[in-house]
Enzyme design. Structure first.
Site, PDB file in Angstrom:
ATOM      1  N   CYS A   1      25.545  45.018  45.760  1.00 53.74           N
ATOM      2  CA  CYS A   1      25.094  46.546  46.109  1.00 53.74           C
ATOM      3  C   CYS A   1      24.109  47.079  45.421  1.00 53.74           C
ATOM      4  O   CYS A   1      23.096  47.643  45.850  1.00 53.74           O
ATOM      5  CB  CYS A   1      26.424  47.393  45.876  1.00 53.74           C
ATOM      6  SG  CYS A   1      27.297  47.302  44.459  1.00 53.74           S
TER       7      CYS A   1
ATOM      8  N   SER B   1      41.719  41.485  52.733  1.00 50.95           N
ATOM      9  CA  SER B   1      42.763  42.672  52.160  1.00 50.95           C
ATOM     10  C   SER B   1      42.015  43.809  51.225  1.00 50.95           C
ATOM     11  O   SER B   1      42.329  44.871  50.897  1.00 50.95           O
ATOM     12  CB  SER B   1      43.598  42.126  51.068  1.00 50.95           C
ATOM     13  OG  SER B   1      44.297  40.867  51.970  1.00 50.95           O
ATOM     14  N   GLY B   2      40.670  43.472  50.876  1.00 49.28           N
ATOM     15  CA  GLY B   2      39.833  44.178  49.949  1.00 49.28           C
ATOM     16  C   GLY B   2      39.213  45.275  50.608  1.00 49.28           C
ATOM     17  O   GLY B   2      39.449  45.449  51.691  1.00 49.28           O
TER      18      GLY B   2
ATOM     19  N   ASN C   1      27.768  51.899  48.837  1.00 51.49           N
ATOM     20  CA  ASN C   1      28.066  50.488  48.020  1.00 51.49           C
ATOM     21  C   ASN C   1      29.070  49.632  49.218  1.00 51.49           C
ATOM     22  O   ASN C   1      28.788  48.419  49.206  1.00 51.49           O
ATOM     23  CB  ASN C   1      28.765  50.369  46.804  1.00 51.49           C
ATOM     24  CG  ASN C   1      29.994  51.249  46.806  1.00 51.49           C
ATOM     25  OD1 ASN C   1      29.893  52.461  47.141  1.00 51.49           O
ATOM     26  ND2 ASN C   1      31.055  50.647  46.346  1.00 51.49           N
TER      27      ASN C   1
END
EC number: 1.2.1.38
Lengths: 351, 351, 351, 351
Positions: B150, B10-11, B318
């Site tokens: 990141c 979902s992210g 990122n």
């Protein structure tokens, strides 16, 4: 491999063509042209594209280019396109023009919106104009292809299902909103970041030439389909992507369900048009951020509560489906490749 | 086809994994997992990705997932990853964790930065950590892979050529700047658009846990290579992409030419690291907008006028090289595919 | 009423001076000067300021201007300021220069950073330089005032409490982040919205001339206070406001409480410096969006966990406290008005 | 001094009221109310406003508030306003409601757009509704004032000169574009920065409740003045400011000169409405960035080439002229102060 030349490689559409050609399995870049930046490598001008491009540097466009290319893509200003098209017509298998030089067939409308673009009438008549979805068959053997403007693409894809369903659109009011990349990279004070960011810039509030294309196109497709069509355009505060809202008034009745179904059916075999329900995902759609970097055009037809107005929203990436992606799509059709070849990249979102 | 499961679909990182898996010729999505949004289709949550994904819906992650997947990618919060890794280890050919759960091997440093992430020590020791460029050989047969954060990816790629050249870096000050996508989609007032846009948000001004990863990694690679390493991080006003600036103080001398050459040589065979001169294109680079949507990390080493300070700038997307792209790169290495498979997309710029 | 002339009225700092003068109860605009746009009304150039400005139009600056003005504010490029200051010195009660022409007293440093700005040595020595907070007494009777650069203002206000507390700052690394308005309105391709938006542009990654001002200023204030000072500067993706982060390494110990108290005490009587705790409000501060449009400089001193590094963050509106607001503040001090006259506007946030 | 209370002080409009009250010479803040954040100081919630506010903290609103206030400004959600208005009516000299609770007098229209806002009919009838420019006389002794919505303010100011000139507006299509601050600070995933930035969000594509206000208002002012009025609204990618475009179709003819003159005459004595020519400054106007932070509404009437459509553009700062500034303007009128008292701040541009 199909040998591709790009004229106008320094600009934003030119850069996007470079990106897409470099990702395409069947295209080979054999020429990059331009009047400025002659001798420079494309990578110097397009910071993201640090690719060798076969060692090519930007060169002036002459008719010798025809020897090296099967197709030349013109991402040049309209007056330049007008002259390059004459130079290259019939010398390469296809000339695809992304400018407005050959979009409007009606001479009066053309003169009104492109007063400085003289063009050969015979040549003009040979150009096939239109979004590939609607004129695919004509593109298959077209030597000369003129692609619609970015807004015109969105509006046309938005209205075609209605027109082709036989609705008479009495009045269409189009409100177009686009990011700053729509304006290219010309040096204008108003386009510097401090003045352009945060703006809602009414740059064409009472008329826009893309509306003329649309009128001209539908007039030829189905006379009297559209009564009055008035457009306004605004620059809003992002970079890439546009939304065209067409507010349609018609005397004919249609239910919301019927409206949606008409669109779904119309585009069911079109890989690049996504008919979407307004609330089908966690942001309201269509929203150009949901097509960013891709060749999709997202379309959502809606009806006002009282059924008195049809609202058609169409979103696309002005540099892809509104320019370079559509050009590659046209090349695919012209050379008998599957329409989606090299264009399968999904949207980059959020960005 | 390699069967891929995604946990945490979902992210934002989950969405990016979906994008990249859908574009990858050798990967097949066989599972999408998550604790929220169970039963929903991925397309409902990722507005750009209107794809059928084989009819998959989001399901809770259980160990039965192992039957359907060769590799499971964990785009879950660190505490969830800590438990899922235990669940899936040795049941699938590879678990790739994108969270911070297994990044820091030093127990004290881990406890300091991830106080709420308990984890199995034996399991932890089995995780291979690092950017693929530096630990590619170890990834080839790793069952458990922990990918750097990141910022850690950018900093590590920025400093490795110096460390591996034998320089002793007495003091390194890292200033990291990232877009809002770095913060994910948690509901926090400060991340609402009105408050986040236009911000220079000092969200980690006096220490950032990615610095701990970097210290830990280099300490294992070459003890004493780095003396002091202090980091600060800021959220700036765009969405995607980060820049890590490493200000390096060392007693050893190096000329600008030698510095640049060291980097070019170091990365000459790495397809995703582009060593760039600061002025090689029409904007100063590296700039994350020039890698947007791609798996590139752009690196530029510079020297202050008086030679007293090395400045290493590293920019990446990122969500791609800093997360999902790097995960796919690891999968490629793990399964013996060319490193670039499915990752050849060029940056989308401007956007 | 104090009669005010503005030279360089077409630019962003000029526009901001117009805004602030129009809101000031004791200032009267009597001249607007510039070399471009001669004959045009200020309102044509500053879209927000649709004010009559007494019918004034932009005129070339000659020494006759002195007859009409008590003070002339130079918002001109440094070379122009260098010559205008000579023209007007001693003919008006005060010349306030916003450019870098007279900031650096050390001739070598000046030549290094302003190679094209020749200036009169005697005149230079007469200029009072500094942020009003630190040199208020000297401004009271200064005929010639040179205001610090926007970053220099933030850095100086950030470091002064440490220096004046007697700390020896061995190494200071400054990382400056600014919006696009910091670059003015010159026509540069890299500053067009499509290329500047979404950027983290490392425009001065290995040295910035504002650092030279700061070094020069503190060297005169307290020799040996600062050892090494290295700066890098970045353009980020908003328009107005900057944040200067000073990473300070010192051998002397200080507790977080003591550090905060030092700053609070130091600025307790300064209306425009707000010493803020990092978490005192719903976004992390200082953040330039929280000072937008106002003359505040927000300062937050922090200490790394292990006490090894002092982090000083200072945020201001580069066009107000970093330029026009500071100029008005200097005028207030010079003419014996309360420092805050005409400068009481609160920040406009969110914007 | 007029004693002012603010209910709903935590939100964006509440913050803007705090800003404007703090800058107003004749207003004294005596109460700050809210249901959330009770006990907190306003400065904790509004990062820019680090002011003591007389030590006030947020408190629940009870009828005792009436003892401390001459006027209470309701920046509360409509259902809360509906109940607070009943509580405070006739106990203070004026209640000014910024919500939609009492805007629509027609019960059916109200129920359609505010189904969850029950309200007292007698009370409703006592509310004076309208932009101050059009109902100033009625505000002078109004005990209860309901201010128009932000879009309604812009649309009404845009159409009033036509309606009051006696034109019959057959069809009006309104396209509204607003920044993210229009949506307040509620926690919604779609409003997080990563998803909201870069968007053109069609959040009300087929109808908007502000259109109902406008219809209702003009119906009372001049029956039959407007035939059909349809509105759509979009969130675009900046924070503050909106533009309302009204596309007007009428059978009556008017020349461009006459059109412009009509507007100039109509607003010649109104300090906050600036009738502007589209090209009078270096960006196309009206653009909300040119009114940012101020109480201006910029209006530009235009005519399509063929005279077939009137385009009225109106831009304002949704938090100032669209909310808090207009509230202060109403207070000024109500208490016999010059309309511009405390509202003379000029736009902050660029921002």
């Amino acid at each position: 491999m199909i040998r591709v030349g790009i004229a106008g490689a320094s600009g934003l559409a030119g850069g996007e063509l470079l990106r897409l050609v470099s990702q395409h399995p069947d295209l080979e870049l054999t020429f990059v042209g331009g009047s400025s930046n002659v001798g420079r490598r494309p990578a110097e001008l397009h910071p993201g594209l640090r690719l060798p491009f076969g060692g090519l540097t930007i060169q002036p466009v002459t008719d010798e280019v025809a020897d090296r290319c099967d197709v030349v893509l013109l991402a040049t200003p309209a007056p330049v396109s007008a002259s390059l098209a004459g130079l290259l017509a019939d010398k390469v298998a296809a000339v695809v023009d992304l400018s407005g030089a050959f979009r409007i067939h009606d001479p009066e409308l053309h003169a009104r919106w492109y007063p400085r673009v003289a063009r050969d009438t015979v040549l003009t008549d040979r150009f096939v104009y239109g979004v590939p979805e609607l004129v695919a068959d004509r593109m298959a053997d077209a030597l000369l292809i003129s692609l619609p403007g970015c807004f015109a693409t969105a509006i046309t894809l938005g209205l075609a299902p209605l027109v082709d369903a036989g609705l008479r659109l009495d009045t269409v009011v189009v409100d177009g909103k686009t990011g700053s990349s729509g304006g290219g990279l010309q040096l204008r004070t108003a386009d510097l970041h401090p003045l352009r960011d945060g703006a809602i810039a009414p740059y064409a509030p009472a008329g826009h030439r893309h509306a003329a294309e649309v009128r001209d196109f539908f007039a030829q497709r189905k006379s009297e389909a559209i009564g009055r069509l008035a457009m306004s355009a605004y620059g809003v505060s992002h970079v890439r992507g546009l939304l065209a809202s067409s507010y349609v008034f018609t005397d004919q009745e249609i239910s919301p369900q019927e409206l949606h179904r008409t669109y779904v059916r119309y585009y069911k075999d079109q890989p690049f048009v996504r008919v979407r329900r307004h609330t089908e995902t966690l942001i309201p759609v269509p929203d150009p951020q949901a097509v960013l970097g891709s060749n999709y055009c997202d379309v959502t037809p809606l009806l006002d509560d009282d059924g008195s107005r049809i609202v058609v929203l169409a979103a696309l990436d002005n540099l892809v489906k509104g320019a370079a992606g559509q050009a590659i799509q046209a090349v695919n059709l012209r050379f008998g490749l599957p329409q989606t070849t090299g264009l399968t990249m999904q949207p980059v979102m959020p960005a």
